[in-house]
Design a protein around this motif. Structure first.
Motif, short mmCIF file in Angstrom:
data_model
loop_
_atom_site.label_atom_id
_atom_site.label_comp_id
_atom_site.label_asym_id
_atom_site.label_seq_id
_atom_site.Cartn_x
_atom_site.Cartn_y
_atom_site.Cartn_z
N HIS A 97 50.19 71.20 -22.56
CA HIS A 97 49.16 72.03 -23.15
C HIS A 97 48.68 72.93 -22.03
N PHE A 98 47.77 73.83 -22.30
CA PHE A 98 47.55 74.93 -21.37
C PHE A 98 46.58 74.66 -20.23
N HIS A 99 46.06 73.48 -20.06
CA HIS A 99 45.16 73.22 -18.94
C HIS A 99 45.96 73.07 -17.65
N VAL A 100 45.39 73.58 -16.57
CA VAL A 100 46.11 73.65 -15.29
C VAL A 100 46.57 72.27 -14.82
N ASP A 101 45.82 71.22 -15.13
CA ASP A 101 46.23 69.89 -14.67
C ASP A 101 47.46 69.37 -15.41
N HIS A 102 47.88 70.04 -16.48
CA HIS A 102 49.07 69.63 -17.21
C HIS A 102 50.20 70.63 -17.13
N MET A 103 49.89 71.90 -17.01
CA MET A 103 50.99 72.86 -16.95
C MET A 103 51.08 73.59 -15.62
N GLY A 104 50.28 73.17 -14.65
CA GLY A 104 50.24 73.85 -13.38
C GLY A 104 51.57 73.94 -12.66
N SER A 105 52.41 72.94 -12.81
CA SER A 105 53.70 72.95 -12.12
C SER A 105 54.87 73.19 -13.07
N ALA A 106 54.58 73.45 -14.33
CA ALA A 106 55.67 73.58 -15.31
C ALA A 106 56.65 74.69 -14.96
N ALA A 107 56.14 75.87 -14.59
CA ALA A 107 57.04 76.99 -14.27
C ALA A 107 57.95 76.64 -13.10
N ALA A 122 60.59 59.72 -31.21
CA ALA A 122 59.16 59.92 -30.91
C ALA A 122 58.59 60.86 -31.97
N HIS A 123 57.60 60.38 -32.69
CA HIS A 123 56.98 61.14 -33.78
C HIS A 123 55.83 61.97 -33.22
N VAL A 124 55.86 63.27 -33.52
CA VAL A 124 54.84 64.20 -33.05
C VAL A 124 53.68 64.19 -34.04
N LEU A 125 52.48 64.04 -33.50
CA LEU A 125 51.27 64.09 -34.30
C LEU A 125 50.40 65.23 -33.77
N HIS A 126 50.03 66.15 -34.64
CA HIS A 126 49.12 67.23 -34.24
C HIS A 126 47.71 66.64 -34.26
N VAL A 127 47.05 66.63 -33.11
CA VAL A 127 45.72 66.05 -32.97
C VAL A 127 44.79 67.07 -32.31
N PRO A 128 44.40 68.11 -33.06
CA PRO A 128 43.58 69.17 -32.49
C PRO A 128 42.20 68.68 -32.07
N GLY A 129 41.61 69.43 -31.19
CA GLY A 129 40.26 69.13 -30.73
C GLY A 129 40.14 69.32 -29.23
N HIS A 130 40.98 68.61 -28.47
CA HIS A 130 40.96 68.85 -27.02
C HIS A 130 41.39 70.28 -26.78
N THR A 131 42.49 70.66 -27.38
CA THR A 131 42.95 72.05 -27.47
C THR A 131 43.36 72.26 -28.92
N ARG A 163 38.14 50.09 -21.56
CA ARG A 163 37.37 50.88 -22.51
C ARG A 163 38.11 52.17 -22.82
N VAL A 164 38.33 52.42 -24.09
CA VAL A 164 39.00 53.62 -24.55
C VAL A 164 37.93 54.64 -24.94
N VAL A 165 38.07 55.87 -24.43
CA VAL A 165 37.06 56.90 -24.66
C VAL A 165 37.70 58.20 -25.14
N LEU A 166 36.87 59.01 -25.79
CA LEU A 166 37.27 60.37 -26.13
C LEU A 166 37.39 61.14 -24.82
N GLY A 167 38.48 61.87 -24.65
CA GLY A 167 38.63 62.68 -23.45
C GLY A 167 37.59 63.80 -23.42
N PRO A 168 37.19 64.24 -22.24
CA PRO A 168 36.20 65.32 -22.13
C PRO A 168 36.84 66.69 -22.27
N PHE A 169 35.98 67.71 -22.28
CA PHE A 169 36.38 69.12 -22.22
C PHE A 169 37.11 69.59 -23.47
N ASN A 170 36.62 69.23 -24.62
CA ASN A 170 37.25 69.60 -25.89
C ASN A 170 36.81 70.98 -26.35
#
Length: 187
Positions: free
Chosen positions: A9-19, A95-104, A132-139
């Motif tokens: 997804h487009f946050h730098v911590d996940h796609m920063g090294s993709a290119a 692997a089944h893809v689930l669209h789970v909008p909200g974070h992005t 403890r399982v939590v909702l991720g921040p920065f949605n």
């Protein structure tokens, strides 16, 4: 030979090294369809809507990245746009893809039902002890994120929860998800 795949997804911590990974390995980039324009740089990244508790955390993250000299984000072409119901082959099981909008807008989760494994993406994290399982921040849309969290919590047979931030839940993930309170996290 099959190339590696990298789901983004487009946050730098996940796609920063993709290119750079694409250049080095020929990896294919997979992203939720609604995130593909931000990953490729053809649309702006929607900003998160921050709660009072999230604002200082985001500032701390940004500060740490600046101090570490994190390079500017490089956009990358998306090879496969993922949609709810897609199935990724080439895994030990489909692997089944689930669209789970909200974070992005295009956040996705990957579910391997036979193995009882769920990769949550940034929608879900765990506390420091992994219990403890939590909702991720920065949605970008908190209400949608909570609804997506509840969708994942309702999946049958989830025993292992793989999160990008926190410690994986190796057994009993269904119980941990059921006990979670995403409606009150980060308030």
């Amino acid at each position: 030979m099959r190339h590696a795949e990298r789901e983004e997804h487009f946050h730098v911590d996940h796609m920063g090294s993709a290119a750079d990974l694409v250049t080095a390995t020929g990896a294919r980039v997979l992203a939720g369809a609604a995130d593909a324009p931000a990953v490729s740089g053809t649309a702006p990244e929607p900003p998160p809507v921050l709660s009072a508790a999230e604002a200082p955390l985001l500032e701390q993250v940004r500060s740490g990245m600046a101090e570490a000299g994190t390079p500017p984000l490089k956009h990358v072409r998306v090879d496969v746009e993922l949609r709810d119901g897609d199935v990724l082959d080439g895994w030990p099981e489909p692997a089944h893809v689930l669209h789970v909008p909200g974070h992005t807008p295009g956040s996705t989760a990957l579910h391997l039902p036979a193995a009882g494994v769920l990769f949550t993406g940034d929608l879900i994290g765990t506390g420091p002890d992994g219990g403890r399982v939590v909702l991720g921040p920065f949605n970008v849309d908190r209400e949608a994120a909570v609804a997506s969290f509840r969708r994942l919590a309702a999946l049958p047979g989830v025993d292992t929860l793989c999160v990008p931030h926190g410690i994986p839940v190796r057994t009993g993930a269904a119980s941990a998800l059921a006990a979670a309170t995403p409606e009150t996290d980060w308030l």
